[in-house]
Design an enzyme around this catalytic site. Structure first.
Site, PDB file in Angstrom:
ATOM      1  CE1 TYR A  33       5.686  49.657  19.923  1.00 16.36           C
ATOM      2  CE2 TYR A  33       5.570  49.033  22.218  1.00 16.36           C
ATOM      3  CZ  TYR A  33       6.063  49.859  21.235  1.00 16.36           C
ATOM      4  OH  TYR A  33       6.919  50.878  21.561  1.00 16.36           O
ATOM      5  NE  ARG A  52      -0.660  54.380  22.521  1.00 14.64           N
ATOM      6  CZ  ARG A  52       0.134  54.555  23.570  1.00 14.64           C
ATOM      7  NH1 ARG A  52       0.528  55.781  23.917  1.00 14.64           N
ATOM      8  NH2 ARG A  52       0.534  53.531  24.294  1.00 14.64           N
ATOM      9  NE  ARG A 100      11.219  39.946   2.805  1.00 15.31           N
ATOM     10  CZ  ARG A 100      11.602  40.825   1.890  1.00 15.31           C
ATOM     11  NH1 ARG A 100      11.528  40.537   0.604  1.00 15.31           N
ATOM     12  NH2 ARG A 100      12.075  42.016   2.261  1.00 15.31           N
ATOM     13  CG  HIS A 102       8.055  44.923  -0.206  1.00 15.13           C
ATOM     14  ND1 HIS A 102       8.812  43.823  -0.574  1.00 15.13           N
ATOM     15  CD2 HIS A 102       8.886  45.756   0.447  1.00 15.13           C
ATOM     16  CE1 HIS A 102      10.060  43.996  -0.155  1.00 15.13           C
ATOM     17  NE2 HIS A 102      10.132  45.169   0.471  1.00 15.13           N
ATOM     18  CE  LYS A 147       3.195  51.705  22.715  1.00 14.36           C
ATOM     19  NZ  LYS A 147       4.543  52.246  22.808  1.00 14.36           N
ATOM     20  CD  GLU A 180       7.855  60.210  20.830  1.00 11.20           C
ATOM     21  OE1 GLU A 180       7.018  59.963  21.709  1.00 11.20           O
ATOM     22  OE2 GLU A 180       7.739  59.830  19.646  1.00 11.20           O
ATOM     23  CG  LEU A 205       3.041  56.766  21.212  1.00 14.32           C
ATOM     24  CD1 LEU A 205       2.459  56.122  19.953  1.00 14.32           C
ATOM     25  CD2 LEU A 205       3.605  55.709  22.135  1.00 14.32           C
TER      26      LEU A 205
HETATM   27  N1  PDD Z   1       6.833  53.056  25.095  1.00 19.61           N
HETATM   28  N2  PDD Z   1       6.938  57.737  23.210  1.00 19.61           N
HETATM   29  C1  PDD Z   1       7.440  56.591  22.729  1.00 19.61           C
HETATM   30  C2  PDD Z   1       8.324  56.631  21.528  1.00 19.61           C
HETATM   31  C3  PDD Z   1       7.119  55.372  23.356  1.00 19.61           C
HETATM   32  O1  PDD Z   1       7.608  54.215  22.845  1.00 19.61           O
HETATM   33  C4  PDD Z   1       6.300  55.376  24.517  1.00 19.61           C
HETATM   34  C5  PDD Z   1       5.909  54.096  25.211  1.00 19.61           C
HETATM   35  C6  PDD Z   1       5.804  56.600  24.990  1.00 19.61           C
HETATM   36  C7  PDD Z   1       4.913  56.693  26.191  1.00 19.61           C
HETATM   37  O2  PDD Z   1       3.640  56.105  25.986  1.00 19.61           O
HETATM   38  P1  PDD Z   1       2.802  55.506  27.190  1.00 19.61           P
HETATM   39  O3  PDD Z   1       2.721  56.557  28.241  1.00 19.61           O
HETATM   40  O4  PDD Z   1       1.480  55.196  26.590  1.00 19.61           O
HETATM   41  O5  PDD Z   1       3.527  54.275  27.671  1.00 19.61           O
HETATM   42  C8  PDD Z   1       6.139  57.762  24.296  1.00 19.61           C
HETATM   43  C9  PDD Z   1       6.516  51.727  25.630  1.00 19.61           C
HETATM   44  C10 PDD Z   1       6.308  51.729  27.091  1.00 19.61           C
HETATM   45  C11 PDD Z   1       7.583  50.748  25.144  1.00 19.61           C
HETATM   46  O6  PDD Z   1       7.949  50.857  23.983  1.00 19.61           O
HETATM   47  O7  PDD Z   1       7.996  49.880  25.902  1.00 19.61           O
END
Ligand code: PDD
Length: 293
Positions: A33, A52, A100, A102, A147, A180, A205
């Site tokens: 996403y 990304r 379904r 895997h 992501k 993070e 991320l």
């Molecule tokens: N989250 N680290 C993680 C684990 C994240 O899920 C996100 C973003 C970021 C920051 O990424 P960016 O600056 O590109 O938004 C860092 C989004 C906003 C979410 O899951 O809603």
């Protein structure tokens, strides 16, 4: 106004929008996403989000459901139909619908879903209020650079923060280093005035907001270090903040209940927030978006 979502080629009323029960995103969290931020009608960091997204899809061997260009058109159409001038566009791609099993299905189209959400415009005053974070063990898999919609550790962490009266949880690896937040990147300013955030690796991320803030710092001649920092270093920091497309740049004034610095939003944090907003208004997002791991 009826909210409109996009599901596999169709614009549909939000309350009717649905994917099949055997969508692999639903059954396996086999999908990725992006969350795009719109600021005064401008889509921020489009190139970065798309680069990304390409990285996430490639690493998981999920096919693009349509071209980048066509996705750009759908994003704008969702913003237009939902009258999002300030707010977010959520985009999700899964490996598709299949019985379904895997292993990857053969000859299946990936699914594409988009939604839009209006939000009040970015408010610097609010972002300067200062929030608390807690620290928790980082129990995720080892590919945080992807992501993925598989977010169980993140939602458990965020819930824990919420129950502790904090805004965010900073995840700490086995070496005692902060990687993070559950939905944001983590930053500190050391007592020596060094601006620090974790370096790009599989451990984080690489946030589009993170990249924007780094470019804004470079443009203003502010020194920074991309390196891991420990919980002890964070507790001893002069300032701290978090960044993400939904949190923007939010000041952190306590970590695990302990006050950061003098408990007020720091000078550099305030400066970085101003620089960040100027940077997105001037450039629309980060210019260099090629490094993903
Ligand atoms: N989250 N680290 C993680 C684990 C994240 O899920 C996100 C973003 C970021 C920051 O990424 P960016 O600056 O590109 O938004 C860092 C989004 C906003 C979410 O899951 O809603």
């Amino acid at each position: 106004m009826t909210r409109i979502a996009y599901v596999n080629g169709r614009y549909v009323p939000h309350h009717e929008a649905a994917v099949h029960i055997e969508d692999r995103g639903y059954q396996f969290a086999d999908g990725v996403y992006e969350v795009f931020f719109l600021h005064h009608g401008r889509l921020i960091g489009e190139q970065g989000h798309m680069d990304r997204l390409e990285h996430s899809l490639k690493e998981l061997r999920i096919a693009w459901p349509m071209s980048r260009r066509a996705i750009g058109v759908v994003i704008r159409e969702i913003a237009r139909r939902n009258r999002v001038r300030d707010g977010f566009i959520y985009l999700q791609i899964s490996r598709g619908v299949a019985r379904r099993d895997h292993q990857f299905p053969k000859d299946v189209d990936s699914s594409l879903v988009l939604t839009g959400r209006r939000m009040p415009p970015l408010n610097k005053e609010e972002l300067r209020q200062g929030v608390g974070v807690i620290t928790i063990p980082d129990i995720r898999w080892k590919r945080h650079d992807i992501k993925s919609v598989s977010l169980l550790p993140n939602i458990l962490g965020k819930q824990q923060a919420h129950e502790a009266g904090a805004y965010e949880a900073w995840m700490v690896n086995d070496q005692g280093m902060v990687t993070e937040g559950t939905l944001s990147n983590a930053w500190i300013v050391t007592q020596d005035g060094e601006l620090v955030t974790h370096n790009v690796s599989h451990a984080i991320l690489n946030g589009i907001t993170r990249l924007t803030v780094l470019e804004a710092a470079a443009e203003a001649g502010i020194q920074f270090s991309e390196r891991p920092f420990s919980v002890a270093e964070a507790l001893a920091a002069k300032e701290a903040f978090v960044t993400s497309s939904t949190s923007h740049l939010k000041a952190v004034t306590s970590i695990d209940g302990q006050t950061v610095g003098n408990g007020h939003v720091g000078e550099l944090t305030t400066r970085m927030l101003d620089l960040y907003v100027d940077f997105i208004e001037n450039h629309g997002g980060p210019q260099n978006t090629s490094s993903w791991n």
